[in-house]
Motif scaffolding. Structure first.
Motif, PDB file in Angstrom:
ATOM      1  N   THR A  47      56.360   0.597  91.075  1.00 28.11           N
ATOM      2  CA  THR A  47      57.526   0.149  90.305  1.00 28.11           C
ATOM      3  C   THR A  47      57.797   1.185  89.217  1.00 28.11           C
ATOM      4  O   THR A  47      57.064   2.176  89.089  1.00 28.11           O
ATOM      5  CB  THR A  47      57.265  -1.224  89.656  1.00 28.11           C
ATOM      6  N   ASN A  48      58.815   0.966  88.443  1.00 25.78           N
ATOM      7  CA  ASN A  48      59.126   1.882  87.344  1.00 25.78           C
ATOM      8  C   ASN A  48      58.000   1.961  86.314  1.00 25.78           C
ATOM      9  O   ASN A  48      57.872   2.953  85.598  1.00 25.78           O
ATOM     10  CB  ASN A  48      60.418   1.462  86.651  1.00 25.78           C
ATOM     11  N   LYS A  49      57.189   0.925  86.233  1.00 33.20           N
ATOM     12  CA  LYS A  49      56.086   0.892  85.277  1.00 33.20           C
ATOM     13  C   LYS A  49      54.903   1.756  85.734  1.00 33.20           C
ATOM     14  O   LYS A  49      54.043   2.105  84.942  1.00 33.20           O
ATOM     15  CB  LYS A  49      55.610  -0.534  85.068  1.00 33.20           C
ATOM     16  N   ASP A  50      54.830   2.058  87.033  1.00 27.75           N
ATOM     17  CA  ASP A  50      53.723   2.846  87.593  1.00 27.75           C
ATOM     18  C   ASP A  50      54.066   4.330  87.511  1.00 27.75           C
ATOM     19  O   ASP A  50      54.442   4.962  88.494  1.00 27.75           O
ATOM     20  CB  ASP A  50      53.474   2.437  89.045  1.00 27.75           C
ATOM     21  N   ASN A  51      53.898   4.900  86.325  1.00 30.06           N
ATOM     22  CA  ASN A  51      54.312   6.282  86.133  1.00 30.06           C
ATOM     23  C   ASN A  51      53.166   7.287  86.172  1.00 30.06           C
ATOM     24  O   ASN A  51      53.367   8.467  85.941  1.00 30.06           O
ATOM     25  CB  ASN A  51      55.093   6.421  84.819  1.00 30.06           C
ATOM     26  N   LYS A  52      51.958   6.827  86.471  1.00 27.56           N
ATOM     27  CA  LYS A  52      50.809   7.740  86.543  1.00 27.56           C
ATOM     28  C   LYS A  52      50.140   7.710  87.914  1.00 27.56           C
ATOM     29  O   LYS A  52      49.014   8.168  88.065  1.00 27.56           O
ATOM     30  CB  LYS A  52      49.802   7.388  85.458  1.00 27.56           C
TER      31      LYS A  52
END
Length: 76
Positions: A47-52
């Motif tokens: 999702t957009n929150k999973d940036n790493k």
């Protein structure tokens, strides 16, 4: 004397019950490796929150895993 036999009889009855259950299980005939496929399926729904995601992953790590597992296919 009867008090001393009670735990033994209890354990014996549990053992016999477990053996009866095991005898009722259907026999399994697993396929040989030559008649099977082993695959890896990667299904991460970012999702957009999973940036790493994948930040610490290297090609060498993936290569090592594939060499170790030797899958017939990789699905992404």
């Amino acid at each position: 004397m009867i008090k001393n036999l009670a735990p033994l009889l209890f354990l014996l009855s549990i053992s016999l019950f477990a053996q009866t259950l095991k005898a009722q299980e259907p026999s399994r005939n697993p396929l040989k490796r030559a008649d099977s496929f082993l695959g890896l399926h990667f299904d991460f729904h970012a999702t957009n929150k999973d940036n790493k995601v994948g930040e610490t992953l290297s090609e060498k790590m993936v290569d090592s895993m594939l060499i170790l597992i030797k899958p017939d296919y990789v699905q992404k």
